[in-house]
Motif scaffolding. Structure first.
Motif, short mmCIF file in Angstrom:
data_model
loop_
_atom_site.label_atom_id
_atom_site.label_comp_id
_atom_site.label_asym_id
_atom_site.label_seq_id
_atom_site.Cartn_x
_atom_site.Cartn_y
_atom_site.Cartn_z
N THR A 14 6.34 -17.22 -14.15
CA THR A 14 6.67 -18.63 -14.30
C THR A 14 7.98 -18.94 -13.60
O THR A 14 8.65 -18.05 -13.05
N GLU A 15 8.37 -20.20 -13.63
CA GLU A 15 9.65 -20.57 -13.02
C GLU A 15 10.82 -19.91 -13.74
O GLU A 15 11.82 -19.58 -13.13
N ASN A 16 10.68 -19.72 -15.03
CA ASN A 16 11.76 -19.12 -15.82
C ASN A 16 11.76 -17.59 -15.75
O ASN A 16 12.81 -16.97 -15.73
N ILE A 17 10.57 -17.02 -15.74
CA ILE A 17 10.46 -15.56 -15.70
C ILE A 17 9.46 -15.15 -14.62
O ILE A 17 8.26 -15.41 -14.73
N SER A 18 9.97 -14.55 -13.58
CA SER A 18 9.10 -14.03 -12.52
C SER A 18 9.55 -12.65 -12.07
O SER A 18 9.00 -12.09 -11.14
N LYS A 19 10.58 -12.12 -12.76
CA LYS A 19 11.16 -10.85 -12.34
C LYS A 19 11.64 -10.06 -13.56
O LYS A 19 12.23 -10.61 -14.49
N PHE A 20 11.38 -8.76 -13.53
CA PHE A 20 11.90 -7.84 -14.54
C PHE A 20 12.78 -6.82 -13.81
O PHE A 20 12.34 -6.18 -12.86
N THR A 21 14.03 -6.69 -14.28
CA THR A 21 14.97 -5.77 -13.64
C THR A 21 15.53 -4.80 -14.68
O THR A 21 15.96 -5.22 -15.75
N ASN A 22 15.49 -3.50 -14.33
CA ASN A 22 16.00 -2.45 -15.23
C ASN A 22 15.39 -2.55 -16.63
O ASN A 22 16.07 -2.40 -17.65
N THR A 23 14.10 -2.81 -16.66
CA THR A 23 13.38 -2.95 -17.93
C THR A 23 12.51 -1.72 -18.16
O THR A 23 11.86 -1.24 -17.24
N SER A 24 12.51 -1.22 -19.38
CA SER A 24 11.68 -0.07 -19.74
C SER A 24 10.46 -0.56 -20.52
O SER A 24 10.60 -1.31 -21.49
N PHE A 25 9.28 -0.14 -20.08
CA PHE A 25 8.03 -0.42 -20.79
C PHE A 25 7.53 0.92 -21.33
O PHE A 25 7.17 1.82 -20.55
N MET A 26 7.50 1.06 -22.64
CA MET A 26 7.11 2.33 -23.25
C MET A 26 5.98 2.09 -24.25
O MET A 26 6.09 1.25 -25.16
N ASN A 27 4.87 2.82 -24.02
CA ASN A 27 3.69 2.68 -24.88
C ASN A 27 3.23 1.22 -24.94
O ASN A 27 3.02 0.64 -26.00
N VAL A 28 3.06 0.64 -23.74
CA VAL A 28 2.62 -0.75 -23.61
C VAL A 28 1.31 -0.78 -22.85
O VAL A 28 1.13 -0.06 -21.87
N SER A 29 0.39 -1.62 -23.30
CA SER A 29 -0.91 -1.73 -22.64
C SER A 29 -1.07 -3.08 -21.95
O SER A 29 -0.89 -4.13 -22.58
N PHE A 30 -1.40 -3.02 -20.65
CA PHE A 30 -1.79 -4.21 -19.89
C PHE A 30 -3.24 -4.05 -19.41
O PHE A 30 -3.61 -4.60 -18.37
N SER A 31 -4.02 -3.31 -20.14
CA SER A 31 -5.39 -3.04 -19.73
C SER A 31 -6.22 -4.32 -19.66
O SER A 31 -6.06 -5.23 -20.49
N LYS A 32 -7.07 -4.38 -18.62
CA LYS A 32 -7.98 -5.50 -18.40
C LYS A 32 -7.24 -6.84 -18.25
O LYS A 32 -7.76 -7.90 -18.59
N THR A 33 -6.01 -6.76 -17.75
CA THR A 33 -5.20 -7.95 -17.54
C THR A 33 -4.96 -8.18 -16.05
O THR A 33 -4.67 -7.23 -15.31
N THR A 34 -5.12 -9.41 -15.61
CA THR A 34 -4.78 -9.78 -14.25
C THR A 34 -3.34 -10.25 -14.22
O THR A 34 -2.98 -11.22 -14.90
N ILE A 35 -2.49 -9.55 -13.47
CA ILE A 35 -1.05 -9.82 -13.43
C ILE A 35 -0.71 -10.42 -12.07
O ILE A 35 -0.94 -9.80 -11.04
#
Length: 268
Positions: free
Chosen positions: A42-63
């Motif tokens: 989105t206009e507010n959030i389009s970037k993740f910097t120095n972020t850790s994703f641990m035990n997260v599922s994005f399965s069957k998701t269009t990103i």
């Protein structure tokens, strides 16, 4: 082995809005399943910097339309995920599952996945992963990244053939066919690194020519053959050009006879 399920307990994001509201001020996202089918920048959030994703599922998701910079993905699921117009810069993936993942118009270096999977048990995942990356880079005209993905695709294809030979019950003809595929793959990789290193191909070709020339020169006398002598009865006196140029003095302005002529001896 990469996981196919999240470790429990974990929370659930039921909407994109809920996800963005929760993560906008976080540098670590842990133990969550993203349930919606779409995740769009989105206009507010389009970037993740120095972020850790641990035990997260994005399965069957269009990103779509998201950029990840120096992010860490650990024990994450991307089963059937589809990345469109995304970018990954200096990110790492550890023990993540990219089963049936797809990419379109996405920038990511293929070698970030080179040590992700087990080459003995997850060969089908690796083969599909690098094939999708290869297609993605060819479509966006990134020849260097496409060549890198192609190298890993053929490498994992070789691992897949070995897995099928060890674990699949096949008849003799099928095994012979698999062995032929493995041999062709291995030779292609050894000679030219699957076409990504033409310099290696040229080097090996020159080495082959040098070996043939050296062998020719070494065995010519051992076989009793000589540029200046006729061969035995009923044998063609094919003169060795290599032997001639190395061991026979060239007359000024002339080539040795053995280079310019092939004599056929008549039987007595």
């Amino acid at each position: 082995m990469v996981p196919f399920k999240l470790s429990e307990p974990y929370g659930v994001y039921s909407s994109q809005t809920q996800f963005y509201d929760d993560v906008k001020d976080k540098t670590s996202i842990t133990n969550y399943l993203y349930h919606p089918k779409r995740l769009v920048g989105t206009e507010n959030i389009s970037k993740f910097t120095n972020t850790s994703f641990m035990n997260v599922s994005f399965s069957k998701t269009t990103i779509r339309h998201l950029t990840f910079i120096k992010c860490k993905f650990v024990d994450c699921l991307f089963i059937g995920s589809y990345f469109i117009d995304c970018e990954f810069h200096e990110c790492t993936f550890t023990n993540c599952n990219p089963y049936k993942v797809k990419f379109k118009d996405t920038y990511i270096k293929p070698d970030v996945f080179k040590n992700l999977l087990d080459k003995n048990n997850e060969t089908n995942i690796g083969t599909y992963l690098f094939q999708q990356l290869m297609k993605n880079f060819k479509l966006i005209d990134q020849p260097a990244l496409a060549a890198q993905a192609e190298y890993y695709f053929y490498l994992w294809q070789r691992y897949l053939i070995v897995y099928e030979l060890k674990n699949t019950k096949t008849n003799k003809k099928s095994k012979i066919a698999l062995l032929r595929q493995w041999s062709g793959n291995f030779i292609f990789g050894s000679i030219s690194r699957y076409g990504t290193k033409p310099g290696r191909l040229l080097r090996n070709l020159l080495l082959f020519v040098l070996i043939v020339c050296t062998y020719n020169y070494a065995v010519w006398d051992l076989l009793g053959l000589n540029c200046n002598d006729e061969l035995g009865v009923n044998i063609c006196a094919v003169r060795s050009p290599i032997k001639c140029f190395i061991s026979v003095r060239l007359r000024k302005g002339q080539l040795p006879e053995c280079v310019t002529e092939i004599e056929l001896l008549r039987p007595h």
